[in-house]
Scaffold this motif. Structure first.
Motif, short mmCIF file in Angstrom:
data_model
loop_
_atom_site.label_atom_id
_atom_site.label_comp_id
_atom_site.label_asym_id
_atom_site.label_seq_id
_atom_site.Cartn_x
_atom_site.Cartn_y
_atom_site.Cartn_z
N THR A 45 0.79 -1.20 -0.06
CA THR A 45 0.03 -0.19 -0.14
C THR A 45 0.84 1.22 0.05
OG1 THR A 45 -1.56 -1.33 1.05
CG2 THR A 45 -2.09 1.04 1.10
N GLY A 46 2.08 1.18 0.68
CA GLY A 46 2.99 2.23 0.61
C GLY A 46 3.38 2.57 -0.92
N ARG A 47 3.65 1.80 -1.51
CA ARG A 47 3.99 1.73 -2.97
C ARG A 47 2.82 2.32 -3.88
NH1 ARG A 47 8.56 1.07 0.12
NH2 ARG A 47 10.30 0.79 -1.60
N VAL A 48 1.76 1.57 -3.58
CA VAL A 48 0.48 2.28 -4.25
C VAL A 48 0.44 3.73 -4.02
CG1 VAL A 48 -1.96 2.17 -4.32
CG2 VAL A 48 -0.63 0.04 -4.13
N CYS A 49 0.27 4.28 -2.80
CA CYS A 49 0.58 5.72 -2.59
C CYS A 49 1.57 6.39 -3.27
CB CYS A 49 0.45 5.85 -0.98
SG CYS A 49 -0.92 5.31 -0.04
N ALA A 50 2.73 5.92 -3.15
CA ALA A 50 3.93 6.44 -3.90
C ALA A 50 3.77 6.72 -5.16
CB ALA A 50 5.11 5.76 -3.72
N ARG A 51 3.04 6.03 -5.93
CA ARG A 51 2.87 5.63 -7.52
C ARG A 51 1.83 6.79 -7.68
NH1 ARG A 51 5.70 0.96 -7.72
NH2 ARG A 51 4.05 -0.45 -6.98
N ARG A 52 0.66 6.86 -6.78
CA ARG A 52 -0.40 7.83 -7.03
C ARG A 52 0.18 9.31 -6.59
NH1 ARG A 52 -4.35 6.25 -2.34
NH2 ARG A 52 -4.92 8.34 -2.80
N ALA A 53 1.22 9.38 -5.83
CA ALA A 53 1.82 11.03 -5.58
C ALA A 53 2.61 11.33 -6.97
CB ALA A 53 2.73 10.77 -4.44
N LEU A 54 3.27 10.25 -7.24
CA LEU A 54 4.12 10.37 -8.49
C LEU A 54 3.37 10.78 -9.89
CD1 LEU A 54 6.69 7.67 -8.26
CD2 LEU A 54 7.37 10.19 -8.03
N ALA A 55 2.17 10.13 -9.88
CA ALA A 55 1.23 10.52 -11.00
C ALA A 55 0.80 11.79 -11.11
CB ALA A 55 0.06 9.46 -10.80
N GLN A 56 0.71 12.64 -10.07
CA GLN A 56 0.21 14.08 -9.77
C GLN A 56 1.30 14.67 -10.56
OE1 GLN A 56 -1.06 15.20 -6.09
NE2 GLN A 56 -1.24 13.33 -5.48
N PHE A 57 2.73 14.38 -10.86
CA PHE A 57 3.58 15.17 -11.60
C PHE A 57 3.79 14.48 -13.09
CE2 PHE A 57 5.49 15.69 -7.19
CZ PHE A 57 5.25 17.05 -7.04
N GLY A 58 2.80 13.40 -13.28
CA GLY A 58 3.11 13.00 -14.60
C GLY A 58 3.97 11.82 -14.72
N VAL A 59 4.69 11.24 -13.63
CA VAL A 59 5.47 10.47 -13.58
C VAL A 59 4.98 8.95 -13.85
CG1 VAL A 59 7.36 9.35 -12.15
CG2 VAL A 59 7.08 11.83 -12.19
N PRO A 60 5.23 8.27 -14.82
CA PRO A 60 4.75 7.09 -15.02
C PRO A 60 5.01 5.89 -13.72
CG PRO A 60 6.49 7.05 -16.38
CD PRO A 60 6.43 8.43 -15.77
#
Length: 222
Positions: A45-60
């Motif tokens: 879940t931590g990694r899921v949250c991290a990818r959700r945060a990165l997606a806000q910058f357009g990071v795949p």
């Protein structure tokens, strides 16, 4: 909640339950080969949250692996932090052009287990906690001190690349402003041409949680 403690330029994502359909990258799965189920849920879940945060910058979506001390390895150009405790997971990320480092920590509301405070605090910190407890006993000040120190370490390590013990920073909590200061008691790294001597952060106690966060600007503000 964690976003309330950080500048607008920081992307945040949090979760209070573990999604059953979350999928890790194979490289991340390899890190969990010997992990118990509780650790697997926290990590996933931590990694899921991290990818959700990165997606806000357009990071795949990319694997977020671990460094030699267990720290998350963020994509180039990004700094971030991940935290988890019972019933709460969160991750934050920022561009290196905005922040030099960021550190967050979440802890359950309630006092530290017996014997822990003496191991993680300085005498002057314990004196302050006693004063705070007399004025506002409903706040778990010892847990907040621990939470703040954890956020200090998470902000410190990407900049210094070395261990920082609980005894290596003196934390002062400001109840009126819901902020804290951490004075380094060991030499810090040089940041933007200046020696780092400490951190300032913000904290929050709400909904059964204690949260602390530090955002280190990429450029000195004063």
């Amino acid at each position: 909640m964690i976003e309330e403690l950080l500048p607008e330029r920081v992307a945040a994502a949090e979760a209070t339950t573990d999604p059953t359909d979350a999928v890790l990258f194979p490289e991340e799965e390899a890190l969990l080969a010997r992990s118990v189920e509780k650790r697997r849920r926290e990590f996933t879940t931590g990694r899921v949250c991290a990818r959700r945060a990165l997606a806000q910058f357009g990071v795949p979506a990319v694997p977020i692996l671990r460094g030699p001390k267990g720290e998350p390895r963020w994509p180039d150009g990004i700094v971030g932090s991940i935290t988890h405790c019972a019933g709460y997971r969160a991750a934050v990320a920022a561009r290196v052009t905005d922040l030099a480092s960021v550190g967050i920590d979440a802890e359950p509301h309630g006092p530290l287990p017996d014997g822990v405070l003496g191991a993680v605090s300085l005498a002057e910190e314990r004196s302050q906690l006693a004063e705070l407890d007399r004025a506002e006993p409903e706040t778990p000040w010892d847990r907040l001190l621990f939470c703040a120190k954890e956020s200090v370490y998470k902000a410190w390590f990407p900049l210094a690349g070395r261990w920082l013990g609980f005894e290596d920073a003196a934390v002062t909590i400001h109840p009126d402003t819901r902020t804290f200061e951490a004075k380094l008691l060991v030499p810090g790294p040089v940041l933007a041409g200046r020696p780092l001597t400490g951190f300032t952060g913000r904290w929050l106690v709400r909904d059964g949680l204690v949260l602390a966060a530090i955002a280190v600007p990429a450029r000195p503000t004063g």
